[in-house]
Design a protein around this motif. Sequence first.
Motif, PDB file in Angstrom:
ATOM      1  N   ARG A  14       0.934  -1.154   0.020  1.00  0.00           N
ATOM      2  CA  ARG A  14      -0.046   0.126  -0.008  1.00  0.00           C
ATOM      3  C   ARG A  14       0.946   1.284   0.074  1.00  0.00           C
ATOM      4  O   ARG A  14       1.825   1.411   0.834  1.00  0.00           O
ATOM      5  N   GLY A  15       0.612   2.125  -1.019  1.00  0.00           N
ATOM      6  CA  GLY A  15       1.438   3.379  -0.657  1.00  0.00           C
ATOM      7  C   GLY A  15       0.860   4.398   0.032  1.00  0.00           C
ATOM      8  O   GLY A  15      -0.220   4.843  -0.061  1.00  0.00           O
ATOM      9  N   HIS A  16       1.857   4.752   0.867  1.00  0.00           N
ATOM     10  CA  HIS A  16       1.273   5.786   1.930  1.00  0.00           C
ATOM     11  C   HIS A  16       2.417   7.066   1.956  1.00  0.00           C
ATOM     12  O   HIS A  16       3.476   6.581   2.497  1.00  0.00           O
ATOM     13  N   THR A  17       2.047   8.034   1.721  1.00  0.00           N
ATOM     14  CA  THR A  17       0.878   8.903   1.223  1.00  0.00           C
ATOM     15  C   THR A  17       1.325   9.857   0.061  1.00  0.00           C
ATOM     16  O   THR A  17       2.422  10.427   0.404  1.00  0.00           O
ATOM     17  N   LEU A  18       0.717  10.274  -1.067  1.00  0.00           N
ATOM     18  CA  LEU A  18       0.968  11.110  -1.879  1.00  0.00           C
ATOM     19  C   LEU A  18       0.881  12.793  -1.411  1.00  0.00           C
ATOM     20  O   LEU A  18       1.748  13.439  -1.602  1.00  0.00           O
ATOM     21  N   VAL A  19      -0.459  12.999  -0.799  1.00  0.00           N
ATOM     22  CA  VAL A  19      -0.717  14.194  -0.462  1.00  0.00           C
ATOM     23  C   VAL A  19      -1.079  14.509   1.085  1.00  0.00           C
ATOM     24  O   VAL A  19      -2.185  13.979   1.165  1.00  0.00           O
ATOM     25  N   TRP A  20      -0.289  15.043   1.745  1.00  0.00           N
ATOM     26  CA  TRP A  20      -0.935  15.304   3.190  1.00  0.00           C
ATOM     27  C   TRP A  20      -0.119  16.257   3.865  1.00  0.00           C
ATOM     28  O   TRP A  20       0.936  16.994   3.552  1.00  0.00           O
TER      29      TRP A  20
END
Length: 303
Positions: free
Chosen positions: A78-84
Amino acid sequence: ASTLGAQAAQSGRYFGAAVAAGKLGDGTYTGILDREFNSVTPENEMKWDATERSRNSFTFGSADQIVNRATARGQRVRGHTLVWHSQLPSWVSSITDANTLRSVMNNHITTVASRYKGRIHSWDVVNEAFADGSSSQHRPSVFQNLLGNGFIEQAFRTARSADPAAKLCYNDYNIEDWNAAKTQGVYRMVRDFKARGVPIDCVGLQAHFGAGGPPSSFQTTLSSFAALGVDVQITELDIAQAPTSAYANTVRACMNVARCTGITVWGIRDSDSWRSGENPLLFDRNGNKKAAYRSTLTTMGGT
Ligand code: G3I
């Protein structure tokens, strides 16, 4: 089956853990990881402050370590995270021009998602954009402040172009209770995205619970999102003191919803947890299975 991942796989689901690159040299840690889990989420290594510390200068060493290791073992990522808004370098948060920020955001998404193209099961495209206690307010952030609500949609469209095979998720906390205003706000956004063809495939419910475990409406929340035509995933599960019933109730809700496709716990041993003082995970500090492990496994039908 006798492990979490193998048992989850019997119903087509995955059971994952958040993983820290710095712990991959610990044999107890990797022993449990490889025995029990068939999905991993990099706990910090794919975040903006880890991947693009200065503008357009990308570093992927730690993220690569986790992704390559998982891929070699057939574990999903699971990719975490692109925009935060958090773990965001100050060079981004100090941008004051909307056009600059839009191109910076799109470049970040495109570069990171392209690097792992085809190897990510699900991406947390946008994390924690909604404000607590409100059904309409988004959390203040440089993205929200300069680009408005539309930054979320923009991020999903850019991510889809970069890695068309990855499932694209909106991920948040405090959206487990169907009666919470924030849950309703996210629900309306997802409904609107589906109605307008904005590419969204899943909602991640973090599930950082107190000792009482999930709210009684949790399954309703999962099934209500699923009814919009998205998958739901429990993405960061941990429960204060890890009561057996609280874990069982959480896992059961997922098992009861066909589109709840996987569960990720936010760490392996209690000592690995961001809330380690609350002993919220399935393995103790020595790597031994806790009672909550057994209730999690048996609730999925394992022995
Ligand atoms: O990497 C530095 C290290 O070089 C330095 O020596 C050390 C000293 O403090 O800090 C290290 O960075 C820390 C990082 O974890 C890696 O260990 C940060 O200070 C620390 O803030 C960071 O905490 C992470 C937190 O997100 C940041 O917001 C936690 O590990 C991580 O579990 C947590 O995960 C979040 C999810 O991404 C989103 N949902 C909530 C969840 C819990 O907060």
